[in-house]
Design an enzyme around this catalytic site. Structure first.
Site, PDB file in Angstrom:
ATOM      1  N   CYS A  88       0.806  -1.219   0.000  1.00  0.00           N
ATOM      2  CA  CYS A  88       0.000   0.000   0.000  1.00  0.00           C
ATOM      3  C   CYS A  88       0.841   1.272   0.000  1.00  0.00           C
ATOM      4  CB  CYS A  88      -0.977   0.011   1.172  1.00  0.00           C
ATOM      5  SG  CYS A  88      -0.222  -0.154   2.794  1.00  0.00           S
ATOM      6  N   HIS A 163      -2.641   1.064   6.976  1.00  0.00           N
ATOM      7  CA  HIS A 163      -2.892   1.255   5.551  1.00  0.00           C
ATOM      8  C   HIS A 163      -2.556   2.688   5.136  1.00  0.00           C
ATOM      9  CE1 HIS A 163      -4.614   0.478   1.687  1.00  0.00           C
ATOM     10  NE2 HIS A 163      -5.610   1.331   1.844  1.00  0.00           N
TER      11      HIS A 163
END
Length: 321
Positions: A88, A163
């Site tokens: 990510c 994230h």
């Protein structure tokens, strides 16, 4: 999103400006990343020109009807889905870079962007995460651990997942590009005057932070900006040629600060690249031969118990296992 599986060779990435800036250098991009500790106007203006904000947060599953913004399935810019864990950070960087007009990049990144042009986000994500050179660049500062705890009978623990997403301006609106979401998220238009897109982005990010418990430290914010050194050097030469010593002296201080920061990044990145397992093993062997390993172990247990006790008095959770 960062998980605890192998993730097809993609390793965890620190939310550190030195790590991201080194990745940008590898990609041949004349940008850097800086920590952003506040969203106030002064902090943001000091980093201009600022192209995007990279937001790291602890991921939790939330109902779709609580999502802010609206999906834009017709978003014409660059958007890649995240199809493997731990990618990510690089996905957030690429989703930002792919939406900066006329950005100079290295040849490999330029070829990747051109090849994935007009692909849907899912296919683009598959192509990106299948790129060996990009994965190697991503992993270069986050090598896999050489120490395995398998077979020791330790209890399995579920780690929190973190994230990265990116916020940026595009076509007069602020967009959130999250590789785990099906489409780019549009957060509304912004006024071109004043702070421009950053004013709207601040509102969106502050509202998101407000969903965490008061005092939570489950997120961080990074700013993607132009490398200021070339502009500072050009401005310094201009002032020196004009004999403006006071202004020149101020720029020298700014340049020294930037160079000091780069030297720190280089040092920290060199430590990240180095495998310290051999050193640790040698130190343990030396302690054992000197008869000091067992006392050191007992002292470490005592220190850990004290830390756990202090954490409990502050109401913090800490695993004693």
């Amino acid at each position: 999103m960062s998980g605890d599986d192998d993730s097809n060779g993609w390793q965890l990435t620190e939310s550190d400006p030195g790590v991201f800036s080194e990745l940008l250098k590898t990609l041949g991009v004349p940008l850097i990343v800086d920590d952003l500790y506040s969203l106030d106007s002064e902090s943001l203006s000091s980093l201009q020109p600022l192209h995007a904000l990279i937001f790291l947060f602890k991921w939790v599953s939330t109902p779709s009807d609580t999502m802010s913004g609206t999906y834009d399935p017709d978003f014409p810019g660059f958007f890649a889905h995240q199809v493997v864990n731990n990618a990510c950070a690089t996905l957030a960087v690429l989703n930002a870079l792919g939406n900066i007009p006329s950005l100079k990049t290295g040849s490999q990144l330029a070829e990747l962007m051109e090849f994935t042009n007009n692909m849907d986000p899912q296919t683009r994500g598959l192509v990106v995460t299948s790129s060996d050179w990009l994965r190697e660049a991503h992993n270069s500062l986050s090598p896999p651990s050489a120490i395995s705890l398998d077979g020791l009978g330790l209890p399995k623990q579920t780690e929190d997942a973190y994230h990265f997403v990116v916020y940026l301006p595009s076509m007069g609106s602020v967009y959130e590009l999250d590789g785990l979401k099906p489409h780019a998220v549009r957060h509304g238009s912004y006024d071109e005057t004043g702070e421009g897109w950053l004013s709207r982005a601040r509102e969106v990010i502050e509202n998101r932070i407000a969903t965490y418990p008061a005092g939570a430290l489950d997120f961080s914010l990074l700013a993607l900006r132009d490398d200021p050194i070339p502009a500072l050097q050009a401005e310094l030469a201009k002032y020196q040629a004009a004999g403006k010593q006071t202004e020149a002296a101020e720029l020298v201080v700014k340049l020294e600060s930037e160079n000091f920061k780069r030297n720190r990044w280089n040092f920290e990145n060199s430590l990240r690249r180095h495998n310290h397992v051999g050193l640790v093993h040698a130190l343990l062997v030396a302690l054992a031969k000197a008869g000091r390993l067992e006392p050191a172990k007992e002292n470490a247990k005592t220190v850990m118990k004290e830390r756990i006790a202090k954490s409990k008095t502050r109401g913090e959770a800490m695993d004693e296992s």
